[in-house]
Motif scaffolding. Structure first.
Motif, PDB file in Angstrom:
ATOM      1  N   GLU A  21      -8.580   2.532  -9.347  1.00 59.56           N
ATOM      2  CA  GLU A  21      -7.130   2.377  -9.465  1.00 59.56           C
ATOM      3  C   GLU A  21      -6.595   3.181 -10.644  1.00 59.56           C
ATOM      4  O   GLU A  21      -5.527   3.803 -10.544  1.00 59.56           O
ATOM      5  CB  GLU A  21      -6.774   0.904  -9.626  1.00 59.56           C
ATOM      6  N   ILE A  26      -9.258   4.898  -0.291  1.00 60.89           N
ATOM      7  CA  ILE A  26      -9.012   3.511  -0.693  1.00 60.89           C
ATOM      8  C   ILE A  26     -10.358   2.842  -0.959  1.00 60.89           C
ATOM      9  O   ILE A  26     -11.309   2.982  -0.188  1.00 60.89           O
ATOM     10  CB  ILE A  26      -8.214   2.735   0.371  1.00 60.89           C
ATOM     11  N   GLU A  62      -5.956   9.942  -4.050  1.00 61.59           N
ATOM     12  CA  GLU A  62      -4.910   9.420  -3.172  1.00 61.59           C
ATOM     13  C   GLU A  62      -5.394   9.242  -1.729  1.00 61.59           C
ATOM     14  O   GLU A  62      -4.812   8.479  -0.962  1.00 61.59           O
ATOM     15  CB  GLU A  62      -3.692  10.351  -3.183  1.00 61.59           C
ATOM     16  N   PRO A 117      -5.808   4.070  -4.166  1.00 63.16           N
ATOM     17  CA  PRO A 117      -5.399   2.746  -3.701  1.00 63.16           C
ATOM     18  C   PRO A 117      -6.629   1.825  -3.667  1.00 63.16           C
ATOM     19  O   PRO A 117      -7.748   2.308  -3.458  1.00 63.16           O
ATOM     20  CB  PRO A 117      -4.860   2.991  -2.287  1.00 63.16           C
ATOM     21  N   MET A 121       0.847  -1.191   0.000  1.00 62.17           N
ATOM     22  CA  MET A 121       0.000   0.000   0.000  1.00 62.17           C
ATOM     23  C   MET A 121       0.880   1.238   0.000  1.00 62.17           C
ATOM     24  O   MET A 121       1.142   1.837   1.048  1.00 62.17           O
ATOM     25  CB  MET A 121      -0.905  -0.009   1.239  1.00 62.17           C
TER      26      MET A 121
END
Length: 211
Positions: A187, A173, A170, A192, A1
């Motif tokens: 993605e 997730i 960014e 992430p 990660m």
């Protein structure tokens, strides 16, 4: 990660991610088959074969897995009508089991991250599932397919969600069980992502984020 230090929020998929139930997945497909059977005046066997062959053809052409909603639209249906069938026919409570481990995981994650839900399910069923699993009140926002009648994957919808939760790619997730549906687009724009296809994989998310 590689970007874990930048993450401020977690965007979860629901079905197959926060719970896993093969029997409920089967009933969802059965409801879609029944919808196609009525739409195309077929028996259920013919409708199932048509749905499967259409889904395979679309996947070959697109190079990615296809959702039931996309297949039903390809066959002449609408997302709105399909989900009306789902609401009328599906009984998730008969298939799901509350898992205290998942509740505890989300409670722990919620102390350090914003939690959001982004699902291709409709709001009525999503609310029933979330409440039955004991996850009600743990998400700052819940996005369902009947908000726009667009489903994942959709770039415009994804960008809208990020804008509304005020997170950059960014900082968010995405967690889901289907890479092509839940994770590929996030993605591609710099989010992430975490693929989780079992509760055991989901429970490792906290350790991943701590690293």
């Amino acid at each position: 990660m590689p970007m874990a230090r930048s993450i401020r929020g977690i965007v979860f998929d629901l079905d197959g991610t926060l719970y896993v139930s093969d029997s409920f997945s089967a009933t969802i497909k059965d409801a879609a088959v029944a919808y196609i059977a009525g739409l195309r005046s077929l028996d259920t066997g013919e409708a199932c074969q048509l749905l499967n062959t259409t889904r395979s053809r679309m996947a070959r052409q697109a190079g990615t897995a296809q959702t039931l909603s996309a297949v039903c639209v390809e066959l002449g249906g609408t997302v709105r009508d399909l989900h009306a069938c789902f609401q009328a026919q599906l009984h998730p409570e008969a298939h799901l089991i509350k898992d205290q481990r998942v509740i505890t995981l989300l409670e722990n994650l919620g102390r350090n991250f914003e939690l959001h839900l982004f699902t291709n399910n409709n709001r009525a069923l999503t609310t029933r599932i979330v409440d039955f699993l004991g996850l009600g009140g743990l998400f700052q926002t819940v996005y369902t397919i009947d908000d726009t009648w667009k489903g994942k994957p959709d770039l415009e919808l994804l960008e809208r969600v990020l804008a509304e939760i005020r997170l950059t790619p960014e900082e968010a997730i995405f967690v889901g069980d289907r890479y092509d549906v839940d994770l590929r687009l996030p993605e591609q724009i710099g989010c992430p992502v975490y693929l989780s296809q079992s509760i055991e994989q989901l429970l490792r998310l906290e350790d991943v984020l701590q690293k």
